[in-house]
Design a protein around this motif. Structure first.
Motif, PDB file in Angstrom:
ATOM      1  N   GLY A 229      25.214   3.486 -50.463  1.00 54.58           N
ATOM      2  CA  GLY A 229      25.403   2.386 -50.720  1.00 54.58           C
ATOM      3  C   GLY A 229      26.397   1.359 -50.288  1.00 54.58           C
ATOM      4  N   ILE A 230      26.974   2.218 -49.283  1.00 58.84           N
ATOM      5  CA  ILE A 230      28.148   1.684 -48.454  1.00 58.84           C
ATOM      6  C   ILE A 230      27.783   1.154 -47.130  1.00 58.84           C
ATOM      7  CG2 ILE A 230      30.170   2.334 -47.280  1.00 58.84           C
ATOM      8  CD1 ILE A 230      30.523   4.564 -49.583  1.00 58.84           C
ATOM      9  N   PRO A 231      28.207  -0.009 -46.721  1.00 58.34           N
ATOM     10  CA  PRO A 231      27.493  -0.779 -45.484  1.00 58.34           C
ATOM     11  C   PRO A 231      28.227  -0.043 -44.225  1.00 58.34           C
ATOM     12  CG  PRO A 231      29.407  -2.146 -46.351  1.00 58.34           C
ATOM     13  CD  PRO A 231      29.333  -0.894 -47.381  1.00 58.34           C
ATOM     14  N   LEU A 232      27.365  -0.003 -43.295  1.00 59.38           N
ATOM     15  CA  LEU A 232      28.130   0.603 -41.709  1.00 59.38           C
ATOM     16  C   LEU A 232      28.430  -0.584 -41.073  1.00 59.38           C
ATOM     17  CD1 LEU A 232      25.873   3.632 -41.027  1.00 59.38           C
ATOM     18  CD2 LEU A 232      27.949   3.379 -42.242  1.00 59.38           C
ATOM     19  N   GLN A 233      29.437  -0.723 -40.222  1.00 60.28           N
ATOM     20  CA  GLN A 233      30.085  -1.597 -39.783  1.00 60.28           C
ATOM     21  C   GLN A 233      29.704  -1.625 -38.299  1.00 60.28           C
ATOM     22  OE1 GLN A 233      33.901  -2.792 -41.158  1.00 60.28           O
ATOM     23  NE2 GLN A 233      34.543  -3.388 -38.982  1.00 60.28           N
ATOM     24  N   ASP A 234      29.445  -2.984 -37.567  1.00 61.14           N
ATOM     25  CA  ASP A 234      29.330  -3.153 -36.151  1.00 61.14           C
ATOM     26  C   ASP A 234      28.639  -1.963 -35.366  1.00 61.14           C
ATOM     27  OD1 ASP A 234      31.099  -5.226 -36.448  1.00 61.14           O
ATOM     28  OD2 ASP A 234      32.975  -4.123 -35.919  1.00 61.14           O
ATOM     29  N   MET A 235      27.380  -1.582 -35.878  1.00 58.90           N
ATOM     30  CA  MET A 235      26.569  -0.455 -35.589  1.00 58.90           C
ATOM     31  C   MET A 235      25.963  -0.892 -34.157  1.00 58.90           C
ATOM     32  SD  MET A 235      26.826   2.226 -37.259  1.00 58.90           S
ATOM     33  CE  MET A 235      25.494   3.176 -37.084  1.00 58.90           C
ATOM     34  N   GLU A 236      25.833  -2.182 -33.711  1.00 56.88           N
ATOM     35  CA  GLU A 236      25.257  -2.619 -32.454  1.00 56.88           C
ATOM     36  C   GLU A 236      26.151  -2.296 -31.445  1.00 56.88           C
ATOM     37  OE1 GLU A 236      26.651  -4.407 -34.980  1.00 56.88           O
ATOM     38  OE2 GLU A 236      26.989  -6.465 -34.521  1.00 56.88           O
ATOM     39  N   PHE A 237      27.226  -1.979 -31.510  1.00 59.44           N
ATOM     40  CA  PHE A 237      28.310  -1.869 -30.562  1.00 59.44           C
ATOM     41  C   PHE A 237      28.079  -0.195 -30.112  1.00 59.44           C
ATOM     42  CE2 PHE A 237      29.787  -5.580 -32.472  1.00 59.44           C
ATOM     43  CZ  PHE A 237      29.483  -6.612 -31.353  1.00 59.44           C
ATOM     44  N   TYR A 238      27.451   0.259 -29.201  1.00 58.35           N
ATOM     45  CA  TYR A 238      27.168   1.732 -28.833  1.00 58.35           C
ATOM     46  C   TYR A 238      27.672   1.564 -27.258  1.00 58.35           C
ATOM     47  CZ  TYR A 238      26.287   6.437 -28.880  1.00 58.35           C
ATOM     48  OH  TYR A 238      26.792   7.750 -28.851  1.00 58.35           O
ATOM     49  N   GLN A 239      28.497   2.579 -27.165  1.00 56.05           N
ATOM     50  CA  GLN A 239      29.016   2.761 -25.530  1.00 56.05           C
ATOM     51  C   GLN A 239      28.133   3.599 -24.817  1.00 56.05           C
ATOM     52  OE1 GLN A 239      33.046   4.438 -24.501  1.00 56.05           O
ATOM     53  NE2 GLN A 239      33.215   2.402 -24.193  1.00 56.05           N
ATOM     54  N   PHE A 240      27.590   2.943 -23.629  1.00 55.12           N
ATOM     55  CA  PHE A 240      27.058   3.958 -22.614  1.00 55.12           C
ATOM     56  C   PHE A 240      28.191   4.109 -21.438  1.00 55.12           C
ATOM     57  CE2 PHE A 240      23.835   1.798 -24.976  1.00 55.12           C
ATOM     58  CZ  PHE A 240      22.822   2.926 -24.933  1.00 55.12           C
ATOM     59  N   HIS A 241      28.498   5.245 -21.441  1.00 59.77           N
ATOM     60  CA  HIS A 241      29.110   5.722 -20.379  1.00 59.77           C
ATOM     61  C   HIS A 241      28.536   5.674 -18.793  1.00 59.77           C
ATOM     62  CE1 HIS A 241      32.487   8.080 -18.024  1.00 59.77           C
ATOM     63  NE2 HIS A 241      32.999   8.095 -19.124  1.00 59.77           N
ATOM     64  N   PRO A 242      29.391   4.963 -17.954  1.00 61.05           N
ATOM     65  CA  PRO A 242      28.898   4.714 -16.715  1.00 61.05           C
ATOM     66  C   PRO A 242      28.565   6.228 -15.888  1.00 61.05           C
ATOM     67  CG  PRO A 242      31.013   3.861 -16.706  1.00 61.05           C
ATOM     68  CD  PRO A 242      30.923   4.391 -18.021  1.00 61.05           C
ATOM     69  N   THR A 243      29.322   7.226 -16.315  1.00 63.64           N
ATOM     70  CA  THR A 243      29.104   8.178 -15.324  1.00 63.64           C
ATOM     71  C   THR A 243      28.578   9.520 -16.051  1.00 63.64           C
ATOM     72  OG1 THR A 243      31.284   8.786 -15.389  1.00 63.64           O
ATOM     73  CG2 THR A 243      30.533   7.268 -13.547  1.00 63.64           C
ATOM     74  N   GLY A 244      27.256   9.464 -16.338  1.00 65.34           N
ATOM     75  CA  GLY A 244      26.918  10.740 -16.810  1.00 65.34           C
ATOM     76  C   GLY A 244      25.951  11.734 -15.579  1.00 65.34           C
ATOM     77  N   LEU A 245      26.104  12.985 -15.675  1.00 66.82           N
ATOM     78  CA  LEU A 245      25.420  13.513 -14.794  1.00 66.82           C
ATOM     79  C   LEU A 245      23.974  13.047 -14.735  1.00 66.82           C
ATOM     80  CD1 LEU A 245      26.267  17.236 -14.526  1.00 66.82           C
ATOM     81  CD2 LEU A 245      27.063  15.623 -13.129  1.00 66.82           C
ATOM     82  N   HIS A 246      23.163  12.919 -13.522  1.00 64.46           N
ATOM     83  CA  HIS A 246      21.952  12.225 -13.444  1.00 64.46           C
ATOM     84  C   HIS A 246      21.088  13.409 -14.264  1.00 64.46           C
ATOM     85  CE1 HIS A 246      17.763  11.773 -11.573  1.00 64.46           C
ATOM     86  NE2 HIS A 246      18.171  10.888 -12.283  1.00 64.46           N
ATOM     87  N   GLY A 247      19.900  12.611 -15.201  1.00 67.04           N
ATOM     88  CA  GLY A 247      19.091  13.393 -15.829  1.00 67.04           C
ATOM     89  C   GLY A 247      19.585  14.131 -16.998  1.00 67.04           C
ATOM     90  N   LEU A 248      20.773  14.752 -17.159  1.00 64.84           N
ATOM     91  CA  LEU A 248      21.302  15.378 -17.946  1.00 64.84           C
ATOM     92  C   LEU A 248      22.227  14.655 -19.134  1.00 64.84           C
ATOM     93  CD1 LEU A 248      22.132  18.483 -15.838  1.00 64.84           C
ATOM     94  CD2 LEU A 248      20.764  18.554 -17.729  1.00 64.84           C
ATOM     95  N   GLY A 249      22.792  13.563 -18.491  1.00 63.64           N
ATOM     96  CA  GLY A 249      23.880  12.927 -19.593  1.00 63.64           C
ATOM     97  C   GLY A 249      25.057  13.400 -19.777  1.00 63.64           C
ATOM     98  N   ILE A 250      25.435  14.662 -18.967  1.00 61.12           N
ATOM     99  CA  ILE A 250      26.789  15.300 -19.266  1.00 61.12           C
ATOM    100  C   ILE A 250      27.750  14.433 -18.839  1.00 61.12           C
ATOM    101  CG2 ILE A 250      28.095  17.387 -18.595  1.00 61.12           C
ATOM    102  CD1 ILE A 250      25.440  18.931 -18.477  1.00 61.12           C
ATOM    103  N   LEU A 251      28.794  14.368 -19.379  1.00 59.94           N
ATOM    104  CA  LEU A 251      29.858  13.341 -19.195  1.00 59.94           C
ATOM    105  C   LEU A 251      30.556  13.918 -18.029  1.00 59.94           C
ATOM    106  CD1 LEU A 251      31.684  11.200 -20.150  1.00 59.94           C
ATOM    107  CD2 LEU A 251      33.191  12.668 -21.221  1.00 59.94           C
ATOM    108  N   VAL A 252      30.764  12.683 -16.974  1.00 65.82           N
ATOM    109  CA  VAL A 252      31.794  13.174 -15.745  1.00 65.82           C
ATOM    110  C   VAL A 252      32.957  12.167 -16.070  1.00 65.82           C
ATOM    111  CG1 VAL A 252      32.008  13.115 -13.253  1.00 65.82           C
ATOM    112  CG2 VAL A 252      29.871  13.575 -14.372  1.00 65.82           C
TER     113      VAL A 252
END
Lengths: 578, 242
Positions: A229-252
């Protein structure tokens, strides 16, 4: 049927940086703390953080916590609670020195100090130019911090319950009484009675198909709070990192750009010159991700494909080998690309939740727009929303957040549990969960958990990605709502008790679906663009209406929204230019 | 249709099976797929009950070390295109199997804990950082790359044979701390590593070095510890030659 009962001063749910620092503080204070993690402690996703942890040490050039605070507030598009950001930036040097004293192998300057390098959105003198603020251990800073905290927890005698999945929070009235946990290995439920429970379960990148996040990042702690019953705050703010390895999403890591890497389109153009003329490739992530997305939308990906190039070919070989060795290896192993000779194909990847369980600056979970505290319940790290990141987090501020506020939660709980043993264990807390698991095992022919997850990821990617509209977010919300309903009929065919990962995934997918629903609905409701939330149909920031936090409740399938004020102390909102 | 590769996977439910058995699966694969992608395909599409551990899926968390075509590797760091099909996927052989590909790592973590794997910083603790030169960092940095995946222990012929040995990972952990200029706990650690089942039990097979997914020169570090034990008088002259 009997079950194992445990009694502690505090239960920490999750063994990443926030959970381990909280546990270590409790250990140092002599409190009896247990750390429950669905993984082995050293497997937590803090270990995937690469580039660094910012603190105004001034080891390479003059720097001040106040400049760091300004960058954090501006980077967060003024949705940051400035009292929390001030605490974080003021405590940053102390936390880094504390970690160094515990053994973190930071890279060094020639005279033996902690070395520092530039990172996106971190500037000197209120935005003049990039500043060297990120302390780092090659490009495995998170792993080094995670292992170091784990080592010191062992030394302090912290008790670990590895591969225990927390299924429910237990309450006596409004007050926390402990948790119910599923012992993955034995396939049995346990009760952990404790007057204080800290949620430190990390993020939920697995909402999306392409993500930098581990399989384990399913937002379990946020879903636990939501169900209570606890609210979640600001869930619309989700970060997309600009440089994931293409296709895999692994962080660069952004460290690649901090060390001089340049993003280029198919024409070889340094396209960030058009989007952020001053900070260029070191602009904040929301801006760089939008720039990459626009390049791809207009057909300027490399060879017309759905990725741009991260160019490191002009850097000294020694920089790649000594300062960003891991990510150069990732490019070689997974894409067969030699970064010393060719560009790394990259595209945005789902990376980090700015929103989460609302807390005070001491990590006490709050339940409404007046910040009423839930007695005994704490949260820290990515699961929490304190909120130091506002609408967009700056690089390196995640490690800083989890450590500053993990430590504060540990200290706050140590104080809190001096007040007594807390309520008695509520007998009904465990029964409901046992019945549900039994029902899952008796259900044949229900929807497969893996399919629900795949459908959810597709809906979220289509509707709640870098850019959103009223239509796209509504479609995602409806699709996920349908999946939530279908989840009610799920069956778990695996009859074996021991190490049922199918059962584990059934728990996880239920959590993800709840968070996806809240995320899509929150994104639909906010009719402005701010930080990582970019609405094509409402392209401007609208401070008059939306300079406030979203609180979203989900009770018996019904959504309820409230607005919570933003704390502004030093920096009035201004247009955000880099 | 995508090309298919045969995966032969060890299945074992201690409550139902007397012996582990191999089950064959046809896995559709894409060009750059990893072994882990194949296991996920099986779990998603063919049999949700198959049990294995994984988390980060890019070689930093240490969850998914398995014996793949007879060699210890991380499933998330091994590309299918680099292996000869059919694929044989087995659990880490030196540990008790809990289920399918999941093993009990209790003894592994206990062994690493024996070397007191935590920094014991010398007094006084400075207000800012301890000063440590880049060269002093290099002296121990390699050991910090260890992700505690247990690959080295499983590959070690001494461990496999059953000779008491604390194991390569534990010695690397010891190496990491005794060579850290900030640490004052070397003596206790070296005494532990000087015991009969300590570093001296290593016989230089180099299998640990070959399989380490982090590129740590494990055997070299073990030999450096052996040399320290000799130089410090913790062991007699010939013991380190094994």
């Amino acid at each position: 049927m009997t079950f194992a009962r445990h009694d502690y001063d505090a239960v920490i749910v999750g063994a990443g940086g926030a959970g381990l620092f909280a546990a270590l503080e409790l250990g140092r204070a002599g409190a009896k703390a247990a750390v429950l993690s669905k993984l082995y402690a050293v497997r937590s996703h803090t270990g995937a953080a690469q580039g660094g942890i910012c603190a105004a040490l001034g080891n390479r050039e003059p720097d001040k916590p106040l400049w760091h605070m300004f960058d954090t507030v501006k980077g967060g598009d003024y949705l940051v609670d400035q009292d929390a950001a001030e605490i974080m930036c003021e405590e940053a040097p102390g936390v880094v020195f504390d970690l160094e004293h515990m053994g973190v192998p930071f890279n060094r300057t020639d005279d033996g100090k902690i070395d520092q390098r530039p990172f996106g959105g971190h500037t000197r003198n209120f935005g003049e130019a990039p500043v060297r603020r990120a302390c780092y251990a090659a490009d495995r800073t998170g792993a080094m911090i995670l292992h170091t905290l784990y080592q010191q927890c062992l030394r302090a005698g912290v008790e670990f319950y590895d591969e225990f999945f927390v299924t429910d929070l237990a309450f006596a009235g409004e007050t926390v009484a402990g948790v119910v946990a599923h012992d993955v290995r034995a396939g049995e439920l346990h009760s952990f009675r404790a007057p204080a429970v800290a949620l430190a379960t990390g993020g939920w990148g697995r909402l999306f198909r392409v993500t930098s996040n581990a399989y384990a990042n399913t937002g379990d702690g946020a879903a636990l709070a939501l169900r209570a019953g606890i609210p979640l705050q600001d869930m619309e703010f989700y970060q997309f990192h600009p440089t994931g390895l293409h296709g895999l999403g692994i962080l660069v890591s952004e460290a690649a750009r901090g060390e001089g890497g340049i993003l280029r389109n198919d024409a070889g153009e340094r396209f960030m010159e058009r989007y952020a003329p001053r900070l260029l490739d070191l602009a904040p992530r929301d801006m760089v991700s939008r720039a990459v997305y626009q390049e791809l939308q207009t057909g300027r990906g490399l060879g017309g494909a759905d990725y741009v190039g991260l160019d490191l070919t002009h850097l000294d070989a020694e920089v790649l080998d000594k300062k960003i060795p891991e990510i150069t290896d990732f490019a070689r192993i997974y894409l067969g690309v030699e970064p010393k000779e060719e560009m790394i194909p990259v595209a945005p990847t789902a990376h980090y939740a700015m929103g989460g369980v609302p807390t005070t600056v001491d990590g006490e979970v709050t339940r409404d727009e007046e910040a009423t505290v839930v007695p005994g319940l704490y949260a820290a790290g990515e699961v929490a929303c304190v909120s130091v990141h506002g609408a967009n987090r700056l690089g390196t501020n995640s490690l800083l957040d989890i450590l500053v506020f993990g430590r504060r939660v540990g200290r706050a709980i140590a104080e809190f549990v001096r007040g007594g043993k807390g309520p008695a264990w509520p007998a009904e807390a465990l029964e409901g969960r046992r019945e549900k698991v039994a029902r899952w095992r008796d259900t044949a022919g229900g929807p497969a958990v893996a399919e629900l997850r795949a459908d959810m990821q597709e809906a979220m990617e289509a509707g709640v990605s870098v850019y959103r509209t009223a239509e796209s977010t509504a479609a995602a919300r409806e699709a996920v709502g349908g999946l939530l309903t279908a989840y009610g009929d799920v069956g778990v065919g695996d009859a074996a008790a021991a190490f049922s990962t199918e059962l584990l995934e059934a728990f996880e997918v239920g959590n993800l679906l709840a968070l996806a629903y809240v995320t899509a609905a929150s994104a639909h409701r906010r009719t402005e663009s701010r930080g990582a939330h970019s609405r094509e149909d409402f392209a401007a920031r609208d401070d008059a209406r939306w300079l406030n936090h979203t609180l979203c409740y989900l009770r018996d399938g019904e959504l309820e929204f409230r607005a919570k004020p933003v704390t502004i102390t030093r920096f009035e909102p201004k247009p955000r230019e880099y | 249709m995508a090309p298919a590769v045969e995966f032969r996977v060890t299945r074992y439910d201690p409550a139902a099976d007397e012996q582990p058995r191999l089950v064959s699966y046809e896995v559709e694969v894409a060009a750059a797929d990893r072994v882990l992608d194949g296991l996920e395909y099986i779990k998603r599409r063919l049999d949700p009950s198959v049990a294995f551990r994984r988390s980060c899926a890019h070689g930093v968390c240490g969850s998914d070390a398995l014996v793949i075509n007879g060699t210890v590797r991380l499933a998330c760091k091994t590309l299918l295109q680099d292996l000869e099909p059919p694929l044989l996927v087995e659990p880490l052989a030196t540990f008790p199997v809990i289920r399918d590909l999941v093993v009990d790592l209790t003894s592994f973590f206990e062994a690493t804990r024996r070397v007191r794997p935590w920094l014991e910083a010398g007094e006084p603790i400075p207000e800012r950082e301890f000063l440590q030169t880049p060269a002093e960092l290099t002296a121990f940095a390699e050991g910090t790359k260890c992700i505690l995946c247990a690959s080295c222990v499983t590959a070690c012929p001494v461990v496999k044979r059953g000779t008491p040995y604390i194991g390569p990972a534990a010695v690397v952990q010891g190496h990491r701390f005794v060579n850290d200029s900030r640490d004052v706990g070397a003596e206790a650690r070296l005494r532990i590593l000087a015991a009969a089942d300590g570093a001296g039990a290593c016989e230089n097979f180099f299998e640990c070095t070959k399989v380490c997914p982090r590129g740590i020169l494990v055997t070299k570090r073990i030999n450096e510890i052996k040399a320290m034990l000799q130089a410090g008088g913790y062991v007699k002259g010939d013991a380190a030659d094994g």
